[in-house]
Structure formats: C-alpha cells, structure tokens
Design a protein around this motif. Structure first.
Motif, PDB file in Angstrom:
ATOM      1  N   ASN A   1       0.813  -1.227   0.000  1.00 48.25           N
ATOM      2  CA  ASN A   1       0.000   0.000   0.000  1.00 48.25           C
ATOM      3  C   ASN A   1       0.847   1.278   0.000  1.00 48.25           C
ATOM      4  O   ASN A   1       0.345   2.343   0.394  1.00 48.25           O
ATOM      5  CB  ASN A   1      -0.954   0.058   1.198  1.00 48.25           C
ATOM      6  CG  ASN A   1      -1.815  -1.194   1.323  1.00 48.25           C
ATOM      7  OD1 ASN A   1      -2.073  -1.872   0.327  1.00 48.25           O
ATOM      8  ND2 ASN A   1      -2.249  -1.515   2.525  1.00 48.25           N
TER       9      ASN A   1
ATOM     10  N   ASP B   1      -4.228   3.827   2.222  1.00 48.05           N
ATOM     11  CA  ASP B   1      -4.887   2.890   3.133  1.00 48.05           C
ATOM     12  C   ASP B   1      -5.761   1.907   2.351  1.00 48.05           C
ATOM     13  O   ASP B   1      -6.594   2.305   1.515  1.00 48.05           O
ATOM     14  CB  ASP B   1      -5.748   3.672   4.135  1.00 48.05           C
ATOM     15  CG  ASP B   1      -6.301   2.787   5.235  1.00 48.05           C
ATOM     16  OD1 ASP B   1      -5.673   1.748   5.524  1.00 48.05           O
ATOM     17  OD2 ASP B   1      -7.360   3.122   5.799  1.00 48.05           O
ATOM     18  N   LYS B   2      -5.550   0.638   2.640  1.00 49.04           N
ATOM     19  CA  LYS B   2      -6.321  -0.443   2.022  1.00 49.04           C
ATOM     20  C   LYS B   2      -6.312  -0.328   0.493  1.00 49.04           C
ATOM     21  O   LYS B   2      -7.344  -0.461  -0.170  1.00 49.04           O
ATOM     22  CB  LYS B   2      -7.762  -0.454   2.524  1.00 49.04           C
ATOM     23  CG  LYS B   2      -7.884  -0.722   4.012  1.00 49.04           C
ATOM     24  CD  LYS B   2      -9.343  -0.735   4.449  1.00 49.04           C
ATOM     25  CE  LYS B   2      -9.461  -0.974   5.944  1.00 49.04           C
ATOM     26  NZ  LYS B   2     -10.884  -0.971   6.383  1.00 49.04           N
ATOM     27  N   PHE B   3      -5.141  -0.076  -0.010  1.00 49.16           N
ATOM     28  CA  PHE B   3      -5.011   0.132  -1.452  1.00 49.16           C
ATOM     29  C   PHE B   3      -3.732  -0.581  -1.933  1.00 49.16           C
ATOM     30  O   PHE B   3      -2.712   0.056  -2.188  1.00 49.16           O
ATOM     31  CB  PHE B   3      -4.953   1.641  -1.753  1.00 49.16           C
ATOM     32  CG  PHE B   3      -5.256   1.995  -3.190  1.00 49.16           C
ATOM     33  CD1 PHE B   3      -6.560   2.104  -3.629  1.00 49.16           C
ATOM     34  CD2 PHE B   3      -4.226   2.239  -4.096  1.00 49.16           C
ATOM     35  CE1 PHE B   3      -6.838   2.450  -4.938  1.00 49.16           C
ATOM     36  CE2 PHE B   3      -4.494   2.587  -5.403  1.00 49.16           C
ATOM     37  CZ  PHE B   3      -5.811   2.693  -5.837  1.00 49.16           C
TER      38      PHE B   3
ATOM     39  N   SER C   1      -5.265   0.039  -8.020  1.00 49.66           N
ATOM     40  CA  SER C   1      -5.224  -1.071  -7.082  1.00 49.66           C
ATOM     41  C   SER C   1      -5.763  -2.343  -7.731  1.00 49.66           C
ATOM     42  O   SER C   1      -6.230  -2.330  -8.883  1.00 49.66           O
ATOM     43  CB  SER C   1      -6.043  -0.743  -5.830  1.00 49.66           C
ATOM     44  OG  SER C   1      -5.980  -1.796  -4.900  1.00 49.66           O
TER      45      SER C   1
ATOM     46  N   SER D   1     -10.131  -2.321  -7.035  1.00 51.38           N
ATOM     47  CA  SER D   1     -10.779  -1.017  -6.882  1.00 51.38           C
ATOM     48  C   SER D   1     -10.836  -0.324  -8.236  1.00 51.38           C
ATOM     49  O   SER D   1     -10.014  -0.573  -9.118  1.00 51.38           O
ATOM     50  CB  SER D   1     -10.017  -0.156  -5.873  1.00 51.38           C
ATOM     51  OG  SER D   1     -10.584   1.143  -5.800  1.00 51.38           O
TER      52      SER D   1
END
Length: 555
Positions: free
Chosen positions: A273, A294-296, A314, A317
C-alpha cells in the motif's frame, strides 16, 4: 718458347703478346746512347701519349678467332647429339626448338616477346622492365558450356529459405534472384538501407584536400582511437548495485518500478500500500518520500510524462489515485464519467503526456484526457484485451488480444488501421514499442517474443517478425525497451530467474545476464533510466534490484 707451344697459342693471344722487357730496355738504351746526352726522365702522366688503337688486322684476327670458337662448339654439340636416342632429340626440339640454333637465339625465344610502350609515363625504368617481362595473356583452352547456365537453388527443402518464398511457384530460384531476396529481407529487418551500405554516397573531396588531411594528421599527436558509440553484443558490462528500496525494506511483492523522466529519482510501489521515492546514487539510494494509501494494494504506479504526477491503481478497486508532487496533494478519482468499469487496473500514459489509456474488460480500451481525466472515446477488439501501449509519437495505439492478434489504432479517429496475427502466438500477454519508432515486441504465453518492424505492422496484413526470441519457456509478462533502443528486456513472472536482456539490432541475448549466482526470483516489473545507465526490476520478495550499465551515462 718451344715451337710446339708457340703453335698451340691462339691467334688473338699472339697478336696481343707483349714484347720482352729486356729487349725493350736494350732498345731504349741504344736510343739514348745515339743522342750522346744523359739519360732523360720519363714524361709526366699528364703528358704521356695515349695508347695506340688496335689496328684493323688485329680486329679481324679477333673476329676470326671468335667465329672459329663458335664453329668448334657447334661441331662438338652435333657430335653429342648423334649419340642421343631419337626420342630424346625429338623432345628437345619440341621444348627448345631446333638444335642448330645458337644459344643467343634460344635465350631470346625463352624470354618471349617484349612489349615496348611508346607513351609517356611517370613510371621508373625498373617498373617498365617489370611490365615488359610479363608474359602475354593466354586464352582458355577449354570452356564449359554449363558455366553459362543459371544455377537454381532449392527453396523448399531449406528451413531458412522457405520463409522467403512469396508463393508456391517459387520452389526454385536463381542465385541472382535469391541474392535480391536476401537483400530485401535485410532491408526489411533493418528498416531500410543502413548508412554504411549506401553505395551512392561518395567522397567529393579532391586529392589536395586529402593530402592536407594526411599532413594535418602527421603533424599532431594524441589519442586518435575512440570507443564505439554503439553497444556491442555478446557480453554486457553490468554491475550489481544496492537495491533501490534498501532504506525501506519490505516483504510484499513489488508491482511497479520506474525511473523519473527528468530527475535522478526512482519510484518503487507494491502490495504493501505504499509508493516510495528514492534518490539514485548507486551506493545508498537515500529515501526521499513515501506515500501510504490505506487499504489500497498497488497494482500499478506510473509517472506522468512531465514527471509532476504519480498515478496509481489497485487490484480490487476502480479508484485512480493521482499524487501531485509539486503541491504534495493526493487526489482520488473515484468515477470517470462515461466509464462503466468495475475495476481499473492496467493503464498506459502517452509519451507526449496528452492521453491516458485504461484497459477494460470484454475487449474495451478507454482513452482519457490526461489533464482533465475525462473520457474521450473507447475502442473494442474481438476477445479479451491483454496489453496495450502507445507508439513513440503518441499517434497510434497497439493492443494485444487474448486470441493472439494485434490491433493498431489511430488515436485521433480511434479507428483500426491494421490487424494481424502474432506469428505462432496462441495468447498474447505483453506488448511494447521502441522509443525510436522502429520496433514492436509482442510476448506470448508460450515464452516467445516476436520483434516486428513498425512499418510492416502498419502496411502488411501478415507481417513477418524480424526475429523470434525463444530464450524463455513460460509466458512473457514484461517487455521494455531501453531509451537508446539497443536493449530489450524480457521477463516472465511464472518462474525464478526468468529474465533476459536482448541486444538490438542483432537480436541476440547477452550471455552474462542474469548470471549463475543471482537472487532475482520472480520478476514482475522492469524499467531503464532515461539515458540507459541504470536497469531496475522488482521481484516477488519485495526487492527493487538495480544494475549499473557501464556503456551509458548515469542520467
């Protein structure tokens, strides 16, 4: 002297016999006594009278003696010839001519005719004598009629010549036609006639100018030998450097490694990330900055053409992150109007910085404006889309399909200009174009990389590859050309150490890379520095390995 010995003397020796010294001295003394004076001294050498010339009688006697000697020699030769067999005499007559000829005529006949040139020439007398001594040119005794016939070459039973056949009727070609065909294949592979092969370029300098250049060369000192600017094939001078992300180690897979287009900076991004920037010095590579998303988990990150932005996508996403390096702001692009894709993963930035190409599903590729991030248009191919890239002038787009076909699109009209099947490919995985606009490389799932000429990809329905690189055995997932188009890096993420560097235009693999003792592991991404001085690759173990190429400058 006894009368017998005197009679055996030759006439010329008797004619030239000197008078007795004692007799001469007595005659001189009598002459001086008759005068009644004292004895006179000899006259100096300058006053002495020259010796008398031989008389006509003496000359005639000498000529007669020489003739008598030749007659005796000829008589002795004939006497010897009578004792020889008839076969030997016949052979000597064929080789040396008539035995009655004298030695002088025989020597003249053996020397052959002498050709005297009456034209003015600057050659020396020695050169003229050498030219005169050459024997006359002889005509051939026998001529083979089959030499004039045109020899035909078999094209079918040779695997190298078979590819040069244009149709089935060309099962045999003459040597002249085969030579022309080979010349056409070479020009097709090189993208035209090389400068060193052009015969119409002649030097127009006069002899005086060339002499002045020679004089100038002889009057100067220094190093006149310089290294070649082109990269030699075979062995690559390469050095293993400190990993680019040594100051920020990670165990997550490196998904993207890219050098900044203008600065001495390298970007490393992965599944941890984070996007990190490092200064490249080849020793410590200090870290400049890290951007955490974040969360990527990053699937791909790339610089913009001007180097002012970093784009990142990503795995799961549809958000596109844009990091403004000048302002230090992170801008998320959640939705693009008109773009109906559930995930945004693969994308390409045009070399001129005007367009952004996003690979979608179901064969769609979407063209966006790089400035506004708005949709311009979409293009669709048959089957699934595996890879895409821009041409060096940003006017064309090359897309590779999962069916092994390659499509060429016009950027302005978004129309298909050409479509062809990648030779021997069942499924395309990667595609790349060179920066000089000469080559197109296509990687397939069987490990073969076909290198095409870009002109043939635009004009021919079934272009033939310049070379097929078969040094990998698994699917080719990464392709990248060096800035000078002298190296093509190919890699497969399926197995370890599956990376090769190909020399261009010879299309041969450098034998000393990656080497035997390496820790490259699975390669997922590669890139060259702007001037080709550094080569970096990201692997499965979270290392961005970096190498120094000594043939090029750093940046």
């Amino acid at each position: 002297m006894p009368p017998e010995r005197r009679s055996r003397m030759r006439p010329e020796r008797r004619a030239r016999a000197r008078p007795d010294r004692k007799t001469k001295m007595r005659s001189d003394q009598k002459a001086r006594a008759g005068t009644g004076g004292p004895p006179q001294k000899a006259a100096p050498s300058s006053r002495r009278t020259p010796p008398a010339h031989p008389t006509a009688a003496a000359v005639s006697i000498t000529v007669a003696a020489a003739a008598e000697e030749r007659r005796l020699r000829q008589q002795n030769r004939l006497t010897l010839e009578e004792d020889k067999p008839a076969v030997e005499r016949c052979l000597e007559e064929l080789v040396f001519g008539d035995v009655e000829d004298d030695e002088d005529s025989l020597l003249r006949r053996l020397r052959g005719p002498r050709v005297h040139l009456h034209e003015d020439s600057d050659d020396s007398e020695v050169e003229n004598e050498a030219k005169d001594s050459f024997p006359p040119q002889k005509q051939p005794v026998w001529v083979d009629e089959e030499d004039d016939e045109e020899e035909m070459v078999d094209m079918v039973n040779n695997r190298f010549r078979k590819d040069m056949m244009k149709n089935a009727t060309e099962s045999k070609l003459s040597k002249d036609k085969l030579q022309k065909r080979l010349k056409e294949e070479f020009q097709h592979a090189m993208g035209g006639v090389p400068a060193w092969a052009e015969t119409n370029k002649r030097k127009t300098s006069s002899d005086d100018e060339s002499e002045e250049d020679e004089d100038d060369l002889l009057h100067r000192t220094g190093n006149f030998i310089s290294t070649s600017t082109s990269l030699p094939r075979g062995i690559l001078k390469i050095k293993n450097c400190q990993p680019a992300n040594a100051e920020r180690p990670t165990t997550a897979r490196i998904s993207s490694v890219q050098f900044h287009p203008h600065a001495q900076v390298v970007m490393v991004a992965g599944l941890d990330n984070a996007v990190s920037l490092f200064q490249v010095d080849g020793k410590t590579n200090p870290k400049i900055q890290s951007i955490y998303l974040d969360k990527f988990p990053i699937f791909k990150a790339c610089f913009s053409a001007n180097g002012e932005e970093v784009l990142a996508t990503s795995i799961h996403s549809k958000v596109l992150y844009v990091y403004d390096m000048i302002a230090g702001k992170l801008i998320p692009v959640h939705q693009v109007r008109g773009l109906k894709e559930k995930r945004v993963r693969r994308f390409e930035v045009s070399p001129d910085g005007s367009f952004l190409l996003i690979n979608g599903v179901a064969g769609y590729s979407h063209l966006l404006s790089m400035k506004t991030k708005e949709l311009i248009g979409s293009m669709k191919i048959n089957g699934g889309l595996s890879a895409s890239t821009f041409s060096s002038d940003s006017k064309k787009i090359y897309t590779s399909s999962e069916d092994g076909e390659v499509y060429v699109w016009d950027v302005n009209s978004r129309k298909c200009l050409n479509r062809f099947v990648d030779e021997g490919s069942l499924r395309g995985l990667s595609i790349a174009t060179s920066r000089n606009g000469q080559y197109v490389a296509c990687g397939s799932n069987c490990g073969v990389v076909n290198i095409y000429n870009q002109d043939s990809c635009l004009q021919e329905a079934n272009p033939k590859p310049v070379k097929a690189i078969m040094n990998l055995v698994t699917g080719v997932t990464s392709l990248v050309f060096s800035p000078t188009t002298e190296i093509l890096a190919i890699a497969s993420e399926k197995i370890k150490e599956a990376v090769r560097l190909v020399h261009l235009p010879s299309c041969t693999v450098f034998s000393n890379f990656p080497g035997t003792k390496t820790n490259i592991s699975h390669v997922h991404t590669m890139d060259f520095s702007p001037r080709g001085g550094y080569f970096a690759l990201g692997n499965e173990k979270g290392k961005a390995l970096m190498y120094r190429l000594h043939h090029y400058s750093d940046f």
